[in-house]
Scaffold this active site. Structure first.
Site, PDB file in Angstrom:
ATOM      1  N   CYS A  87       7.154  -0.516   2.853  1.00 45.32           N
ATOM      2  CA  CYS A  87       7.957  -1.837   2.944  1.00 45.32           C
ATOM      3  C   CYS A  87       8.675  -2.083   1.878  1.00 45.32           C
ATOM      4  CB  CYS A  87       6.955  -3.029   3.478  1.00 45.32           C
ATOM      5  SG  CYS A  87       5.747  -2.612   4.513  1.00 45.32           S
ATOM      6  N   ASP A  88       7.973  -2.157   0.646  1.00 46.79           N
ATOM      7  CA  ASP A  88       8.557  -2.607  -0.497  1.00 46.79           C
ATOM      8  C   ASP A  88       8.973  -1.695  -1.537  1.00 46.79           C
ATOM      9  OD1 ASP A  88       7.936  -5.168   0.661  1.00 46.79           O
ATOM     10  OD2 ASP A  88       6.110  -5.342  -0.396  1.00 46.79           O
ATOM     11  N   CYS A 122       2.167  -2.731   0.509  1.00 46.97           N
ATOM     12  CA  CYS A 122       2.825  -1.852   1.526  1.00 46.97           C
ATOM     13  C   CYS A 122       3.858  -1.037   0.655  1.00 46.97           C
ATOM     14  CB  CYS A 122       3.040  -2.656   2.701  1.00 46.97           C
ATOM     15  SG  CYS A 122       4.256  -1.622   3.665  1.00 46.97           S
TER      16      CYS A 122
END
Ligand code: NAP
Length: 313
Positions: free
Chosen positions: A138-139, A135
């Site tokens: 997200c990261d 992701c």
């Protein structure tokens, strides 16, 4: 009629838990069925930075999910831990048959989620969350100024790789063929991006590191040549993102419910083609699979259940 729930929610990820909260709060007799631990994909996500209002220092996927679970309980949603083996969704009363028992409901919300297809290399499991991610939204932040590799050649891989170039020093797409599957318009932008590089005809064979990912072996599928990629000494790690498709948890509903490539089709109100049956979260055909969109789907589906039941009575 006491043993018939108003709403049965299948899946205890953010979509299912949000549905449980809204259904419980509407005084609907609600049951959440989850086979394992709550949380779905975010149960294995260390940091959640993009859920609105989530600026609590040290918040993790599991701690956010624990609060969602608690909130569901507070509003009276019942819970059962069971693995559903078959479903009967037509008719006024829906039946879910699990390993431990049978569950009857006037409405059902399917929130079984999807999971990213693993890269398929040796030691992958050891480095998920320690260099390997699925992701970018997200990261990406965690790889600010580091080197990053992306596996895949479709729209997701190329778009996410371009997104990652806003953070990483250098991004290399590792693709198993010598041409991308991504749409031509996306490819054009990618080839113009000065921070984006390509390793063609290549697959990741093995990943390694001490605590964090810092080495991988890449195989050229045409020549068989093995290349060892090592993190820059000063960095000590690199990122490896997998975007080779998602696998929806929808096997139970095959041939029963309308789907597209394994994802359940719904309208904007989360209604499937079967009256009284709704789908929420990553299992749906949709454009953005995130905690915030899953939770929103769950809320809408629960409110639609209330409406459906009121119209039935
Ligand atoms: P996808 O289109 O199925 O592409 C998957 C990519 O991963 C392909 O390039 C494939 O290689 C590669 N791959 C598959 N299995 C692999 C394996 N075991 N090892 C190495 N590589 C592997 O998946 P996606 O990119 O996630 O897109 C899914 C759908 O969403 C598509 O319909 C896509 O058009 C859509 N989408 C659209 C947009 C947009 O319009 N902006 C953005 C994202 C996604 P091969 O090419 O060799 O098969």
């Amino acid at each position: 009629m006491n043993n018939i729930y108003d709403v049965i929610i299948l899946g205890g990820g953010p979509a299912g838990l949000a549905a449980g909260l809204y259904a419980g709060r509407s005084c609907l007799k609600t049951l959440i069925v989850e086979k394992g631990q709550d949380g779905g994909q975010i149960a294995i996500t260390d940091e959640i930075e993009n859920y609105p209002g989530q600026i609590v220092e040290g918040e993790s996927g599991p701690s956010l999910i624990a609060r969602m679970t608690e909130q569901c309980k507070k509003f009276g949603a019942e819970r059962v831990s069971d693995m559903i083996k078959s479903v009967e969704l037509e008719g006024e009363v829906k039946k879910l048959v699990g390993a431990k028992g049978e569950y009857l409901g006037k409405t059902v919300i399917l929130a079984t989620g999807a999971f990213p297809r693993p890269i398929g290399c040796k030691n992958e499991g050891k480095f998920v969350g320690k260099g390997i991610s699925f992701c970018a939204t997200c990261d990406a932040n965690f790889f600010e100024d580091f080197e990053v590799f992306v596996v895949g050649g479709g729209d997701s891989a190329v778009e996410e790789a371009m997104y990652l170039t806003k953070f990483a020093r250098k991004v290399t797409i590792i693709h198993r063929r010598d041409e991308l599957r991504a749409a031509k318009s996306i490819q054009e932008k990618a080839f113009k991006n000065p921070k984006l590089f390509f390793m063609w005809d290549s697959v990741v064979e093995e990943v390694n590191g001490d605590e964090l990912l810092n080495t991988m072996i890449v195989r050229n599928v045409k020549t068989g040549e093995l290349t060892t990629v090592e993190a820059d000494e000063e960095d000590g790690l690199f990122g490896l993102f997998g975007f080779i498709g998602m696998i929806p948890n929808s096997g139970l509903f095959e041939g029963i419910i309308d789907m597209e490539r394994g994802y359940i089709k719904t309208d904007d109100n989360m209604r499937t083609n079967i009256p009284g049956v709704y789908a929420a979260g990553d299992i749906r055909v949709k454009s953005l699979r995130q905690v915030v969109t899953a939770a929103a789907d769950g809320a809408i589906a629960a409110m639609q259940c209330e409406k459906y039941i009121a119209e039935m009575e």
